[in-house]
Design an enzyme around this catalytic site. Structure first.
Site, PDB file in Angstrom:
ATOM      1  N   ASP A   1     105.359   3.033  29.370  1.00  0.00           N
ATOM      2  CA  ASP A   1     104.546   2.044  30.065  1.00  0.00           C
ATOM      3  C   ASP A   1     104.977   1.940  31.526  1.00  0.00           C
ATOM      4  OD1 ASP A   1     106.949   0.819  29.031  1.00  0.00           O
ATOM      5  OD2 ASP A   1     106.124  -1.131  29.581  1.00  0.00           O
TER       6      ASP A   1
ATOM      7  N   GLU B   1     108.534  -1.763  27.896  1.00  0.00           N
ATOM      8  CA  GLU B   1     109.739  -2.035  28.689  1.00  0.00           C
ATOM      9  C   GLU B   1     109.407  -2.851  29.922  1.00  0.00           C
ATOM     10  OE1 GLU B   1     113.120  -1.526  31.458  1.00  0.00           O
ATOM     11  OE2 GLU B   1     111.004  -1.064  31.780  1.00  0.00           O
TER      12      GLU B   1
END
Length: 385
Positions: A73, A139
């Site tokens: 991400d 994250e």
């Protein structure tokens, strides 16, 4: 795909802005499965947070098991027109790869993957141990349905790890400068000083909270929290806002509010630090300042991977490839290493982080090749023939 550049470009072209998977984990799944890894794609949920796709893959069943970790991400790119090249184009110009995630951390993840594939191409499956990948899509977001739950899922399946490399960008300006062997903890507090609203011409009928806020805020920064430790800087408290929300010039406000964040070393826990903050506030408030303190839940403790043979192995691989002996650091923000450290010793080493989260995030192609070579050296040394 075998080269770190091809892998990094393919990952960048997946628009995986948190919490969207964007095709990035599907790409990793395909490449790892073709290489012989057993791949799993658990999805985790939590009320009030988005569902998150994750990936776990392993080749080999024996120990030791080296865990290679990261995230697909990325943060939003901002205005695409402000970029020299499209943020999800994966464009290469004059030896530089551009795109959101080039540094943080699709580039590092591509290097981990390329190194593992090259190692397996050379050694086959007969190496003495196992390699596992643990990759999340959460994250940069709340970090609730990502690595922490993926590790729990793996443990329930009987998975055990001996050491981990997390491919976060760790180098300030040149590849090879720095390994992260720990991270500071993070604690956020919201402080409210309560008064009584009134007309400024009649202050005896009101209670101004601003002088009390100044007194309490000063009490939190008047004395250092500590002097630092062998591997950590001194803990630091920063106020990020002080506000009364008052647009009138003739009204004494009812309340004053402040928010602060503390980055703390391993001398504290969130609990002991919260107790110290409350002690200072109560001493400064006495019987004259009314306040309330809301300490936010913290999932970011301070931790340290003490220098040992594994840290030396990684540092040696870096020095052999770059000529630099990396500093062992605990600086910077939080990372998923704070969760991984409960499963095994973890070190972080990746690309130069100068452009992470910026417009025109970029990495020299030569750094991708060199980082892959470093990771390959680690694998060769960790699993000697």
């Amino acid at each position: 795909m075998r080269s770190p550049l091809d892998l990094a470009r393919a990952l960048i072209r997946c628009p995986s802005v948190t919490p969207e998977e964007g095709g990035a984990l599907a790409l990793l799944e395909r490449v790892l499965a073709e290489a012989g890894f057993a791949v799993h794609r658990p999805v985790f949920s939590e009320p009030g947070t988005p569902d998150i796709d994750n990936l776990y893959a392993r080749i080999g069943t024996a120990g030791p098991c080296l865990l290679l970790a990261g995230h697909t991400d990325v943060v939003p790119p901002g205005e695409p027109g402000a970029w020299r090249h499209g943020p999800f184009d994966g464009a290469v110009s004059e030896g530089v790869l551009y795109g959101r995630g080039a540094v943080d951390m699709k580039g590092g993840l591509a290097c981990l993957l390329a190194a593992a594939l090259g190692f397996l191409d050379a050694r086959g499956r007969g190496f003495p141990g196992s390699i596992a990948f643990l990759v999340t899509g959460d994250e940069e977001g709340p970090a609730v349905n990502g690595t922490v739950k993926l590790l729990h899922w793996a443990r329930e399946r009987g998975e055990r790890f001996d050491h981990c490399i997390l491919g976060e960008p760790t180098n300030p300006s040149r590849l090879g400068e720095m390994i992260k062997i720990g991270r500071r903890g993070s604690l956020t507090g919201k402080l409210t000083v309560h008064g009584r609203q009134g007309h400024v011409a009649y202050p005896h009928r009101a209670e101004n909270p601003i002088p009390g806020m100044l007194r309490l805020a000063s009490s939190l920064i008047a004395e250092p929290l500590d002097g630092g430790t062998a591997h950590f800087d001194a803990s630091n408290l920063e106020f990020t806002t002080i506000d009364v929300g008052n647009t009138a010039t003739n009204v004494i406000p009812a309340d004053a509010r402040a928010v602060f964040n503390i980055r703390f070393n391993e001398g504290w826990t969130a609990g002991t630090l919260g107790a110290e903050i409350r002690r200072r506030l109560e001493a400064a408030a006495g019987n004259t300042v009314r306040f309330s303190l809301d300490l936010q839940p913290s999932n970011a403790p301070a931790f340290l991977t003490r220098p040992d043979a594994f840290v030396d192995l990684v540092a040696g691989a870096i020095e052999a490839e770059t000529g630099l002996r990396p500093a062992l650091s605990t600086t910077g923000g939080t990372s998923d290493a704070r969760f991984i450290k409960d499963a095994c010793p973890v070190v972080e080493f990746g690309l130069v982080g100068e452009t992470m989260h910026q417009v025109d995030e970029q990495v020299p192609v030569a750094d991708l090749d060199r980082l892959t070579a470093i990771y390959r050296r680690v694998l060769e040394a960790y699993f000697p023939a």
